[in-house]
Design a protein around this motif. Structure first.
Motif, PDB file in Angstrom:
ATOM      1  N   SER A  55       0.858  -1.191   0.000  1.00 30.49           N
ATOM      2  CA  SER A  55       0.000   0.000   0.000  1.00 30.49           C
ATOM      3  C   SER A  55       0.889   1.236   0.000  1.00 30.49           C
ATOM      4  O   SER A  55       1.796   1.355   0.821  1.00 30.49           O
ATOM      5  CB  SER A  55      -0.923  -0.002   1.218  1.00 30.49           C
ATOM      6  N   HIS A  57      -0.485   4.646  -0.465  1.00 29.81           N
ATOM      7  CA  HIS A  57      -1.153   5.887  -0.075  1.00 29.81           C
ATOM      8  C   HIS A  57      -1.689   5.846   1.350  1.00 29.81           C
ATOM      9  O   HIS A  57      -1.688   6.851   2.047  1.00 29.81           O
ATOM     10  CB  HIS A  57      -2.302   6.202  -1.042  1.00 29.81           C
ATOM     11  N   GLN A  58      -2.157   4.693   1.772  1.00 25.05           N
ATOM     12  CA  GLN A  58      -2.761   4.575   3.100  1.00 25.05           C
ATOM     13  C   GLN A  58      -2.535   3.164   3.625  1.00 25.05           C
ATOM     14  O   GLN A  58      -2.702   2.185   2.895  1.00 25.05           O
ATOM     15  CB  GLN A  58      -4.264   4.872   3.015  1.00 25.05           C
ATOM     16  N   SER A  86       3.222   3.617   2.774  1.00 28.70           N
ATOM     17  CA  SER A  86       2.418   4.835   2.695  1.00 28.70           C
ATOM     18  C   SER A  86       3.153   6.077   3.185  1.00 28.70           C
ATOM     19  O   SER A  86       2.658   7.192   3.024  1.00 28.70           O
ATOM     20  CB  SER A  86       1.118   4.658   3.492  1.00 28.70           C
TER      21      SER A  86
END
Length: 335
Positions: A55, A57-58, A86
């Motif tokens: 992941s 972005h988040q 992230s």
């Protein structure tokens, strides 16, 4: 929609690809390309004997991670490794349990069309030592290298060079600045018993390429140049050019948006008449046709012609919104 619903849809779309992968002894591919398939910044891949979730972005919650893991193990029961990247520098943020951490940090072996590649699920880079969207490039090179000499520029872990050697190339020169990447490339050659035809040159691409093209090595704004390996002028039957989006060194600037030609022109000089130069550009904002037209103009300015060309489109595990993938690859036959 839930994550498992998005993933189920992605897996269904890849049914034919996964069937073909099994038949061709391929165990590395993308099963979820989140930017296009519903969850921006989430990628899920198979790398050999493991599922890799990343992941960008988040971070995933524990429940989300469990939901994805359950879906993946229904496809095939393999270890599931999660890398939370992230943070703004994309470095891995999360810790794993002892067993998975040991597994993720050990060298593994994966297969693509029967070719063996070394893999490591956790290291400084964002991929486990092989860019999966470049599979089509490796397939092209493997199919078009028999009895040919091959130059692999910005070779990274030499996936292209390994494919060329397995395809029957008589000589493969891999050039990259990273000793870490070239060490993995040497391992790939050893795994496939093709070390005898592979060369590994640790060098900035600019001086290596200019020497091979028979040009003078120069620097940016009269900067003092560091030492670099000396190479004789040489032409190759097949040249593969896959530069990064942007990079600076005392020898020059790599800029795929504004100045692809600074690399393409000398690379063209290293390509034999009747040979093939494969050009890659991974910048989404670069228009495919405009870029191609610029390449053709460069060829013509050198008094040569493009006798044929073919676009190498990414496989179905890397979908795009409009059919135009950010990674553009074109093979030019030049006279």
């Amino acid at each position: 929609m839930s994550i498992s619903t998005f993933l189920a849809s992605a897996l269904e779309k890849r049914h034919q690809l996964l069937t073909q992968a099994k038949a061709s002894n391929t165990d590395c591919y993308r099963v979820f390309h989140g930017t296009v398939e519903g969850i921006n910044g989430l990628n899920i891949d198979r790398y050999g004997e493991a599922w890799l979730i990343q992941s960008f972005h988040q971070a995933l919650s524990d429940d989300e991670l469990q939901e994805i893991s359950d879906s993946l193990t229904q496809v095939e029961e393999l270890p599931v490794i999660y890398n939370d990247r992230s943070d703004k520098n994309s470095r891995v943020m999360n810790k794993l349990d002892v067993i998975n951490d040991d597994f993720a940090n050990q060298a593994q072996v994966m297969h693509e069309n029967g070719i063996k590649f070394t893999s490591k699920l956790r290291h400084e880079g964002q991929d486990p030592l092989l860019f999966l969207d470049m599979r089509v490039g490796r397939e092209f090179v493997q199919a078009n290298s028999h009895n040919k000499t091959v130059l692999n520029l910005f070779s990274y872990t030499c996936g292209i060079g390994t494919a060329a050697a397995v395809g029957g190339a008589t000589r493969v020169m891999n050039i990259d600045f990273s000793s870490f990447a070239l060490a993995a490339g040497k391992t790939n050659a050893e795994l496939n018993q093709v070390s005898d035809v592979c060369e590994f040159i640790q060098s900035d691409a600019f001086p290596a390429l200019r020497q091979l093209a028979g040009l003078k090595v120069a620097g940016r704004r009269n900067q003092k140049l560091p030492k670099y390996p000396k190479l004789p002028a040489t032409q190759f039957d097949l040249v593969f050019l896959d530069p990064p989006r942007f990079a600076k060194s005392p020898f020059g600037i790599v800029d795929l948006i504004n100045d692809y030609q600074s690399l393409f022109k000398p690379a063209l000089l290293t390509t034999k008449a009747g040979g093939t130069i494969v050009c890659c550009n991974n910048v989404a904002k670069v228009d495919r046709e405009a870029w191609f037209d610029a390449l053709v103009r460069c060829v013509e300015k050198q008094g040569r012609t493009v006798s044929s060309h073919s676009w190498l489109d990414c496989h179905a595990d890397f979908p795009s919104f409009d059919g135009n993938h950010p990674l553009k690859i074109v093979a030019l036959t030049v006279d």
